[in-house]
Design an enzyme around this catalytic site. Structure first.
Site, PDB file in Angstrom:
ATOM      1  N   HIS A   1       3.457   1.486 -13.595  1.00  0.00           N
ATOM      2  CA  HIS A   1       2.137   0.886 -13.901  1.00  0.00           C
ATOM      3  C   HIS A   1       2.128  -0.374 -14.857  1.00  0.00           C
ATOM      4  O   HIS A   1       1.517  -0.591 -15.870  1.00  0.00           O
ATOM      5  CB  HIS A   1       1.231   1.885 -14.640  1.00  0.00           C
ATOM      6  CG  HIS A   1      -0.172   1.690 -14.429  1.00  0.00           C
ATOM      7  ND1 HIS A   1      -0.849   2.601 -13.367  1.00  0.00           N
ATOM      8  CD2 HIS A   1      -0.996   0.737 -14.758  1.00  0.00           C
ATOM      9  CE1 HIS A   1      -1.938   2.160 -13.145  1.00  0.00           C
ATOM     10  NE2 HIS A   1      -2.479   1.174 -13.847  1.00  0.00           N
TER      11      HIS A   1
ATOM     12  N   TYR B   1      -7.954   4.298  -6.882  1.00  0.00           N
ATOM     13  CA  TYR B   1      -8.026   5.216  -8.024  1.00  0.00           C
ATOM     14  C   TYR B   1      -9.153   6.396  -7.491  1.00  0.00           C
ATOM     15  O   TYR B   1     -10.220   6.161  -6.941  1.00  0.00           O
ATOM     16  CB  TYR B   1      -8.707   4.826  -9.140  1.00  0.00           C
ATOM     17  CG  TYR B   1      -7.851   3.830 -10.128  1.00  0.00           C
ATOM     18  CD1 TYR B   1      -6.753   4.525 -10.853  1.00  0.00           C
ATOM     19  CD2 TYR B   1      -7.960   2.600 -10.259  1.00  0.00           C
ATOM     20  CE1 TYR B   1      -5.583   3.694 -11.520  1.00  0.00           C
ATOM     21  CE2 TYR B   1      -6.987   1.888 -11.004  1.00  0.00           C
ATOM     22  CZ  TYR B   1      -5.947   2.347 -11.547  1.00  0.00           C
ATOM     23  OH  TYR B   1      -5.239   1.626 -12.343  1.00  0.00           O
TER      24      TYR B   1
ATOM     25  N   ASP C   1      -0.088   7.632 -11.006  1.00  0.00           N
ATOM     26  CA  ASP C   1       0.344   7.658 -12.307  1.00  0.00           C
ATOM     27  C   ASP C   1      -0.604   7.614 -13.502  1.00  0.00           C
ATOM     28  O   ASP C   1      -0.049   7.331 -14.662  1.00  0.00           O
ATOM     29  CB  ASP C   1       1.375   6.602 -12.277  1.00  0.00           C
ATOM     30  CG  ASP C   1       0.874   4.979 -12.277  1.00  0.00           C
ATOM     31  OD1 ASP C   1      -0.299   4.996 -12.079  1.00  0.00           O
ATOM     32  OD2 ASP C   1       1.675   4.336 -12.094  1.00  0.00           O
TER      33      ASP C   1
END
Length: 358
Positions: free
Chosen positions: A216, A97, A125
């Site tokens: 996800h 991330y 995403d």
């Protein structure tokens, strides 16, 4: 989430008979690394919510079965604890991330490369976290491994685990950042969470080594496409341009059996990521459970490759599938699915005392 698995029901096999399948080999390579099977342990956050040992269980199990583990940014164990649990030439990837503070991001990426990670999977995403209502109802006090912390602990835990540990994610991340990542690491770069053909093509043009088609796990945008339906659209577009060998395509979301894996591979995926099944196995049975789940997938792969008439991964191709059910898109009728009902506790209205009613 429901459609991630249901979409596989729209695809049927076209088995070949009278093929000598005495010897079956489903080993393959992913980003240049040899692996025993075409699946990897995909990144999932906060493993210690399911088992006190956390992600190192996946590390040890992945070594036992010679498959790849993707290390999550938001693990319960620290990155170094997970890498320290690695054995021999075991391959690990890093899921990232991207922090608003690029200095932190650079430090994490270069530390991962120095510790021997063989792939950088940038999550693309989640510029904002989806509304995860069951998560929001859960009480949460753990800070995870604090791998992205820039100092202090001022996170808001009232909105659930995911939001409490992800406030650092940069919503300004864009295609313009890809050259910067390419300048700070020699690891292969893979974009995790691609959700349309146009972005796969743009990823090829950007020079990244791979994409993960994924919504996800159904935890972000409602009605984002299932990975396998998108895969059926992506691979012909790549082949039409002669680009199918310029990028490796992976999928995750909804894979529960080896038949799901085989369908993805026949369509052209290099490999598949598996999350919830291994989380459930770990939470219930620890390391023996995860190793058992992996062995079940391998046993099913051998059996089903024999039954469709394939000796090796290279034999898997679109001619082994009937994808007419995908032609109708999201209108195709699929069996009712109880996956979510089995995975999550039902919502129960609170019971109020007589005093509370007054």
């Amino acid at each position: 989430m429901r459609e991630n698995h249901s979409a596989f029901h729209k695809i049927w096999f076209r088995p070949r008979i009278l093929v000598d399948v005495e010897h079956v080999d489903f080993s393959t390579t992913m980003l240049g690394a040899k692996v025993s099977a075409p699946f990897y342990v995909t990144a999932t956050a906060l493993g210690k919510l399911g088992h006190p040992e956390g992600e190192v269980i996946f590390t040890r199990s992945a070594h036992t079965h010679d498959v790849i583990q993707m290390i999550p940014t938001l693990a319960s164990c620290s990155f170094d604890e997970i890498v320290d649990a690695r054995q021999g030439e075991q391959v690990q990837w890093l899921q990232l991330y991207v922090n608003k503070d690029r200095a932190i991001t650079k430090r994490i990426v270069q530390h991962a490369e120095a510790r021997g990670c063989k792939g950088l999977f940038i999550t693309v995403d989640a510029p904002q976290l989806g509304r995860r209502e069951k998560d929001m109802r859960s009480k949460f006090s753990d800070v995870g491994s604090s791998v992205q912390a820039s100092g202090g602990d001022s996170v808001d835990r009232s909105q659930g685990a995911a939001r409490a540990i992800s406030s650092f994610i940069d919503p300004a991340l864009s295609w313009k950042d890809i050259p910067w990542f390419q300048s700070i690491t020699r690891m292969p770069i893979v974009l995790k969470g691609v959700q349309c053909v146009e972005d796969v093509l743009r990823a090829v043009e950007a020079g990244v080594q791979g994409v993960v088609l994924s919504n996800h796990g159904g935890r972000q945008l409602e009605f984002a496409p299932s990975a396998v339906e998108l895969l059926a659209e992506v691979m012909p577009a790549l082949r039409q341009r002669g680009w199918q060998d310029r990028i490796e395509v992976y999928v995750d979301g909804g894979i529960r059996r080896a038949t799901d894996m085989l369908k993805a591979l026949c369509l052209g995926a290099k490999g598949v990521g598996i999350g919830r099944p291994f989380l459930f196995a770990m939470s219930a049975y620890g390391q023996p459970g995860v190793e058992r789940a992996m062995q079940l997938l391998k046993d099913e792969m051998e059996m089903n490759m024999r039954l469709i008439g394939a000796n090796k991964i290279e034999d898997l191709n679109p001619s082994l599938l009937d994808v007419r059910g995908l032609v109708g898109g999201h209108n195709a009728v699929v069996p009712s699915d109880t996956l979510s009902a089995g995975a999550y506790d039902p919502l129960v209205a609170p019971r109020f005392s007589e005093k509370a009613k007054l």
